[in-house]
Scaffold this active site. Structure first.
Site, PDB file in Angstrom:
ATOM      1  N   HIS A 148      -2.617 -11.182   4.808  1.00 21.59           N
ATOM      2  CA  HIS A 148      -2.139 -11.492   6.160  1.00 21.59           C
ATOM      3  C   HIS A 148      -2.210 -12.995   6.396  1.00 21.59           C
ATOM      4  CE1 HIS A 148      -4.576  -7.697   6.033  1.00 21.59           C
ATOM      5  NE2 HIS A 148      -3.351  -7.256   6.034  1.00 21.59           N
ATOM      6  N   HIS A 198       0.857  -1.186   0.000  1.00 26.67           N
ATOM      7  CA  HIS A 198       0.000   0.000   0.000  1.00 26.67           C
ATOM      8  C   HIS A 198       0.896   1.240   0.000  1.00 26.67           C
ATOM      9  CE1 HIS A 198      -3.423  -2.528   1.000  1.00 26.67           C
ATOM     10  NE2 HIS A 198      -2.779  -3.018   2.034  1.00 26.67           N
ATOM     11  N   TYR A 216      -7.852  -6.364  11.002  1.00 28.65           N
ATOM     12  CA  TYR A 216      -7.309  -6.942   9.763  1.00 28.65           C
ATOM     13  C   TYR A 216      -7.478  -8.467   9.767  1.00 28.65           C
ATOM     14  CZ  TYR A 216      -4.782  -2.817   7.890  1.00 28.65           C
ATOM     15  OH  TYR A 216      -4.443  -1.610   7.346  1.00 28.65           O
ATOM     16  N   GLU A 230       3.554  -6.641   2.418  1.00 29.64           N
ATOM     17  CA  GLU A 230       2.848  -5.445   2.893  1.00 29.64           C
ATOM     18  C   GLU A 230       3.811  -4.370   3.395  1.00 29.64           C
ATOM     19  OE1 GLU A 230      -0.539  -6.083   5.534  1.00 29.64           O
ATOM     20  OE2 GLU A 230      -1.404  -4.157   4.997  1.00 29.64           O
TER      21      GLU A 230
END
Lengths: 342, 342
Positions: free
Chosen positions: B222, B8, B193, B283
Site C-alpha cells: 500500500h 491475493h 492496513y 492488489e
C-alpha cells in the site's frame, strides 16, 4: 495575518513536569505529599520558556499560534479519572497564563480530562470552563485514551455524543490528537500520531456522525496522517460503500492541517484536498526539531513549503487564516476583544 | 515483463470459506464434523474463479502476479495455534494449485500460521514446506496477529528472530501485511492496513534489525502506508535520533509497493522513494474494486499511473520487474524451470 492552528506547549518550565511526576508517584506511594496546583512558575520563567516559539513566529512570518498543552504529556492512560481531571486543569491553566502574557501571539485550545473507559461526558465541565471562563476556542480530542491499545469506542460511537453536544453548543471544533504511546509497536510521533489521524478519518467516513451533528468540526493534524496520500483509495472505498463523494460526505466537517515536513507532501496535500479544508500549521516546537540538510531550513518551517505552491492569493488566504476563522468561530471575537483591550 | 508483486486470492471458490466456517464452528461446538482438508474444488472451478485476475492481467498489460492467500482471511486471532496451522496449510495448498494451473501467470507467496502470543518460530516449518516443496518465493508476515489490538512484540523484537533466520537461509522476503481488524476503531482496508504499514516502517527505523540481518528484506505494501507522504518527518526523526540517512539505514532492506490508487499518490511515491526501492503492484482484485468516475478507469489499475510518470526506461524496468527479481531471488529460478517445462 497568518494563523498557525497547531502548537503545543512543549517547552513549559520544569515545575509542570515536577507536578506531574509527584502526582503519578502518589498513585504508587500515597505517603508522598500532594503537589500544589498553583505551580511556582513566575511570569518571567514563562516568558523565557516561550522565546523559541516567539522567535520562530517572527523569523518565519507567522502571527498567531493556536496553542494547547503538550500532546504527549496528556497521557490519558495514566492513573485514574481524577488524576486526569487534576492534570488537565493544571495544564490548561498554564496555557491560559501564556495567552494572558502574549495575547497577540497565542490563543488557547484545551486538553480534556479523558480517561480509558470513562464516558467523555466527564470532559464537558472542563471544556465549558476553558471556553467560557478562559477564552479558549477549541479542544484536543484523544481518539485513544489508552495511549496505544485502542480499547475504547471509536470517535463515531454514541459514547462520545455528550461531548459533541457541548462542542456544538459552544461552537468549538476539536483537533483529533493522540497522546503518547505505551505500546512498543507504536513510536509516538513516527507511528501513533499518523495512525490516529488515519483511523479517525476512516471512522468518520463510515459513520453517520455528521448527519447527527451537521455543525460539528474536526481538524485532523499531521496533514491527515495517510489520508491525502491515499485519497484515491478513500474515494474508491466510499464508492464501494455506495456513499456520496468525500467532499459531500465529510468536507463540511473535517479539515486537515499542514504539518507535513517536506515539499512533495505539501504539494500532494494541496493537490488533492480543497483549499477550503486546509489550515496552516507547523506544530513547532514539536515532533521534528532539526534542520533539513537538503534545504538548510527547519523541517517544521511549513510556511516555506506553502509559499512555493502555485496557489491563488485567495486560496493562500484561506489556508493561512480564513479557514481558521471559519473553523474556530470564537477566534474572531477573542481577537476583537484583544484589539479593544490593547 | 511486468510483475505485480501483490495479489491475493480474493475470489476463491466457496468451499474454502466453508472449510473455514466449519473449522471455526467446531471451536464452539466440537460435535460438528471435522472439515476435510482436501477441498472439493475442481480445476475447472479454480480456473473459473481466476478469470477476473487473468482478464485484468491481459487488459492492463501485466504478466505475472505474485499471489498469496487473501490477507483479510488469514485472521490469525481466530482459534488456537492449531487452528492457524491447519487453515494456513489449506490456504497455501490452494495457492499451489492455482500456480500449477497457470504457471505463466502466478507465482506463490505463503501465509504463515501465526497466532497471538505464539512464537513465530512456529512458522518455520510451513515456510520451509512452501518454499522448498511448493516453489513459493516469499511470505506474508502479519505484524499484528491479534488483528487490531497490537499486544504482540514489534517486528524488530528478538521474538521474531527464528523466523528471520529461516527467511535469510531460504533467501525469501516478507511482505508486511496485516489481516482483518476485529477492533471497531480500525476499518480493515481504510485504516488497519495503512497503519500496519506505517507502524512497521517506524519499527524498522528505530531498530538494529538490519545490522543483525543484513540480507533480510521486507516489502511494505500500500505504497508504504503514510511513510512516503511523511518522508520529511522520517528524515527529521532519524536526524533527531542521530541515525544515518534513511537510504543508508533502511533502503537496502525495505521496499515499497505501488498500491496507491490515484495519480498524485504515485507521483509523490516516485518523487521521494528511489526507483531501486519501488515494486510494481496493484492488489487486484482487492481493497478497492470500482472505477474512478474522474478517470473512467479502475482505481487499482496502478500501471496507468506509473505509465504517466516521466521516468527513464531504466527506472521503469526496475519498478516493473527488475526490483522484483532482486527482492525475490527465487523468482528467476522458478521462471527458468517453468520455461524449460513448457
Amino acid at each position: 495575518m497568518i494563523i498557525d492552528c497547531h502548537g503545543h506547549y512543549t517547552t513549559a518550565p520544569a515545575p509542570l513536569a515536577q507536578f506531574r511526576d509527584r502526582q503519578l508517584a502518589r498513585l504508587i506511594d500515597p505517603a508522598i505529599a500532594k503537589p500544589v496546583r498553583e505551580l511556582s512558575i513566575s511570569d518571567d520563567q514563562l516568558r523565557e520558556s516561550l522565546q523559541k516559539q516567539l522567535t520562530f513566529q517572527r523569523e518565519r512570518g507567522t502571527d498567531l499560534t493556536i496553542f494547547s498543552p503538550r500532546a504527549g504529556g496528556m497521557s490519558h492512560h495514566s492513573g485514574t479519572e481524577h488524576t486526569s481531571v487534576e492534570w488537565t486543569q493544571v495544564c490548561n491553566d498554564l496555557i491560559h497564563r501564556v495567552v494572558q502574557l502574549y495575547p497577540s501571539n497565542f490563543v488557547g485550545v484545551c486538553q480534556l480530562p479523558q480517561s480509558p473507559g470513562v464516558s467523555p461526558a466527564n470532559c464537558i465541565e472542563e471544556l465549558e470552563r476553558c471556553v467560557t471562563e478562559l477564552g479558549f476556542i477549541g479542544c484536543n480530542i484523544n481518539p485513544d485514551p489508552t495511549d496505544g491499545y485502542w480499547t475504547d469506542p471509536p470517535l463515531t460511537d454514541r459514547y462520545w455524543y455528550p461531548l459533541y453536544e457541548k462542542m456544538v453548543e459552544l461552537d468549538v471544533p476539536g483537533m483529533v490528537h493522540v497522546s503518547c504511546s505505551c505500546n512498543p509497536n507504536f513510536h509516538a510521533v513516527g507511528a501513533h500520531y499518523l495512525n490516529g489521524d488515519t483511523a479517525a478519518f476512516m471512522q468518520f467516513l463510515q459513520s453517520k456522525l455528521f448527519q447527527d451533528f451537521p455543525t460539528l468540526r474536526f481538524v485532523i493534524p499531521h496533514g491527515g496522517g495517510a489520508v491525502p496520500y491515499h485519497w484515491g483509495r478513500y474515494r474508491g472505498i466510499a464508492l464501494d460503500l455506495k456513499l456520496p463523494p468525500l467532499e459531500e460526505l465529510l468536507l463540511n466537517n473535517v479539515y486537515f492541517d499542514t504539518c507535513v515536513y517536506h515539499q512533495p507532501g505539501i504539494d500532494l496535500l494541496s493537490e488533492v484536498i480543497p483549499a477550503d479544508n486546509i489550515l496552516f500549521a507547523s506544530e513547532m516546537v514539536g515532533a521534528v526539531r532539526g534542520i533539513d540538510p537538503l534545504t538548510g531550513h527547519y523541517f517544521d518551517d511549513t510556511k516555506r513549503y506553502l509559499d512555493h505552491l502555485p496557489l491563488s492569493s485567495e486560496d493562500k488566504d484561506k489556508i493561512f487564516y480564513k479557514n481558521a476563522l471559519k473553523v474556530y468561530p470564537r477566534l474572531e471575537k477573542v481577537l476583537a476583544e484583544r484589539e479593544i483591550a490593547s
